[in-house]
Design a protein around this motif. Structure first.
Motif, PDB file in Angstrom:
ATOM      1  N   ALA A 142      -0.472  -4.001  -5.654  1.00  3.82           N
ATOM      2  CA  ALA A 142       0.938  -3.641  -5.725  1.00  3.82           C
ATOM      3  C   ALA A 142       1.106  -2.129  -5.853  1.00  3.82           C
ATOM      4  O   ALA A 142       2.021  -1.542  -5.265  1.00  3.82           O
ATOM      5  N   VAL A 143       0.222  -1.493  -6.608  1.00  2.00           N
ATOM      6  CA  VAL A 143       0.283  -0.040  -6.771  1.00  2.00           C
ATOM      7  C   VAL A 143       0.050   0.650  -5.433  1.00  2.00           C
ATOM      8  O   VAL A 143       0.848   1.489  -4.992  1.00  2.00           O
ATOM      9  N   VAL A 144      -1.053   0.311  -4.772  1.00  2.00           N
ATOM     10  CA  VAL A 144      -1.384   0.952  -3.501  1.00  2.00           C
ATOM     11  C   VAL A 144      -0.331   0.620  -2.446  1.00  2.00           C
ATOM     12  O   VAL A 144       0.031   1.474  -1.625  1.00  2.00           O
ATOM     13  N   GLY A 145       0.183  -0.614  -2.461  1.00  2.00           N
ATOM     14  CA  GLY A 145       1.230  -0.983  -1.523  1.00  2.00           C
ATOM     15  C   GLY A 145       2.486  -0.149  -1.699  1.00  2.00           C
ATOM     16  O   GLY A 145       3.109   0.276  -0.715  1.00  2.00           O
ATOM     17  N   ALA A 146       2.869   0.105  -2.962  1.00  2.89           N
ATOM     18  CA  ALA A 146       4.049   0.934  -3.232  1.00  2.89           C
ATOM     19  C   ALA A 146       3.817   2.371  -2.789  1.00  2.89           C
ATOM     20  O   ALA A 146       4.706   3.012  -2.222  1.00  2.89           O
ATOM     21  N   TRP A 147       2.617   2.880  -3.031  1.00  5.89           N
ATOM     22  CA  TRP A 147       2.303   4.235  -2.591  1.00  5.89           C
ATOM     23  C   TRP A 147       2.369   4.352  -1.066  1.00  5.89           C
ATOM     24  O   TRP A 147       2.879   5.328  -0.530  1.00  5.89           O
ATOM     25  N   MET A 148       1.829   3.351  -0.375  1.00  5.16           N
ATOM     26  CA  MET A 148       1.824   3.402   1.088  1.00  5.16           C
ATOM     27  C   MET A 148       3.240   3.293   1.657  1.00  5.16           C
ATOM     28  O   MET A 148       3.500   3.739   2.780  1.00  5.16           O
ATOM     29  N   ALA A 149       4.149   2.703   0.910  1.00  5.33           N
ATOM     30  CA  ALA A 149       5.535   2.579   1.367  1.00  5.33           C
ATOM     31  C   ALA A 149       6.317   3.870   1.152  1.00  5.33           C
ATOM     32  O   ALA A 149       7.438   4.008   1.641  1.00  5.33           O
ATOM     33  N   SER A 150       5.730   4.810   0.418  1.00  3.22           N
ATOM     34  CA  SER A 150       6.376   6.092   0.146  1.00  3.22           C
ATOM     35  C   SER A 150       5.741   7.172   1.010  1.00  3.22           C
ATOM     36  O   SER A 150       4.524   7.376   0.967  1.00  3.22           O
ATOM     37  N   PRO A 151       6.522   7.905   1.813  1.00  4.08           N
ATOM     38  CA  PRO A 151       5.952   8.915   2.712  1.00  4.08           C
ATOM     39  C   PRO A 151       5.081   9.949   2.007  1.00  4.08           C
ATOM     40  O   PRO A 151       3.992  10.281   2.491  1.00  4.08           O
ATOM     41  N   SER A 152       5.538  10.473   0.860  1.00  4.12           N
ATOM     42  CA  SER A 152       4.778  11.522   0.188  1.00  4.12           C
ATOM     43  C   SER A 152       3.468  10.995  -0.395  1.00  4.12           C
ATOM     44  O   SER A 152       2.434  11.677  -0.342  1.00  4.12           O
TER      45      SER A 152
END
Length: 340
Positions: A142-152
């Motif tokens: 979930a952490v990595v998925g949220a990061w990948m969904a954020s451009p920065s």
């Protein structure tokens, strides 16, 4: 292989080899099965009756999983695999523990400490560096998925210039709730070949300074390895137990499957005991096994009643007490200026 199957047979089927006493019906095994049943039921009841209890379970965000998932994402973008660096890990762990102890969530600490200060404190001399943060997540994917969904954040994860990675995880309070803080540092060591001049200084002098810094890093690497908190090193057994507890917390299907599996295993052995040479088997063994099966099945039916009663009220309570969604903020990166 034959020995394995014979041993398995002695645990399940009453035979001459086990004196017609299946080992799964002996005291230690029955106590083990009963412990599983009571633990699963206790976690389920706690998370169902007290919605906030699910947040008090140990975090299931694991350093090694975050690294693997990050490298998996990089591979999809054609970027090279990142190598874990002990100094980056130390810096990330220190930053995570600072946020957890002081209850803030930001790249810059309340006293103005920049994220790159943690790298300097750990002794990591970088050319490129980046930082991703996350809080209120309880699962690595979930952490990595949220990061990948954020451009920065995604830019940091897939940036080809990075060569190393370090993850820090700490437990603390944020906005009055127990949460997990996750820090992800990326880095590329400062290469001496890229250093020429700086403010007119001779290249040879700067190269010597970088070499001196690199030597210092090598000297302290062993000490840093022992200084990294044990929380930064994943424990496979502990992680498995945590993930199992989270799987059954508030999940009637997972709970029923776990209890049903225990009941099925013990019931199989009890049925075989009743059907094969029952005259030479101790009654207490068959009774104990039957009791464990009865307790497990009772909890399965009991949990079904709990889920069915006052469902609307429970959903309302869960909605009003639901934990806020995970937060990741913005990913940031920097580059050490090099004068060519």
């Amino acid at each position: 292989m034959g020995r394995f199957f014979r041993n398995l047979l002695h645990h399940i089927v009453p035979t001459r080899g086990n004196a017609y006493r299946p080992r799964l019906l002996t005291g230690p095994w029955l106590l083990f099965f009963l412990t599983i049943v009571l633990t699963v039921e206790g976690v389920f009841l706690a998370s169902t009756q007290v919605p906030l209890a699910g947040r008090l379970l140990p975090a299931a965000v694991v350093e090694s999983e975050v690294v693997v998932l990050t490298n998996s994402q990089r591979a999809q973008y054609g970027a090279e695999t990142l190598t874990e660096d002990i100094l980056l890990t130390l810096a990330a762990q220190s930053k995570a523990e600072d946020m957890a102890s002081r209850g803030y969530f930001s790249h810059v600490s309340p006293d103005g400490t920049e994220p790159w200060a943690w790298l300097k404190q750990a002794g990591y001399v970088y050319q490129y560096a980046g930082e991703n943060l996350a809080v209120r997540f309880d699962d690595s994917s979930a952490v990595v998925g949220a990061w990948m969904a954020s451009p920065s954040h995604r830019e940091n994860i897939v940036k080809p210039e990075y060569t190393h990675i370090g993850i820090g995880i700490a437990q603390g309070l944020y906005d009055g709730s127990p949460v997990t803080f996750v820090v992800q540092y990326f880095g590329t060591p400062l290469a001496r070949a890229e250093v020429t001049t700086q403010a007119g200084a001779p290249a040879r002098q700067i190269v010597a300074e970088v070499e001196s810094g690199a030597g210092a890093i090598e000297d302290v690497a062993g000490a840093v390895a022992s200084a990294v908190p044990s929380a930064a090193v994943p424990n496979v057994t502990q992680t498995t137990v945590q993930q199992f507890l989270r799987a059954v917390a508030g999940n009637p299907t997972s709970t029923a499957l776990a209890l049903g599996a225990v009941a099925a295993i013990v019931a199989l052995v009890v049925v075989l005991g009743f059907g094969m040479h029952i005259q030479v088997q101790p009654v207490e063994m068959l009774f104990g096994g039957s009791l464990v099966v009865a307790i497990a099945l009772f909890f399965v039916m009991f949990n079904g009643q709990i889920v069915g009663v006052s469902n609307f009220a429970q959903e309302a309570a869960l909605g009003s007490l639901a934990e806020p969604r995970g937060i990741i903020g913005e990913g940031i990166s920097t580059k050490m200026p090099i004068v060519q």
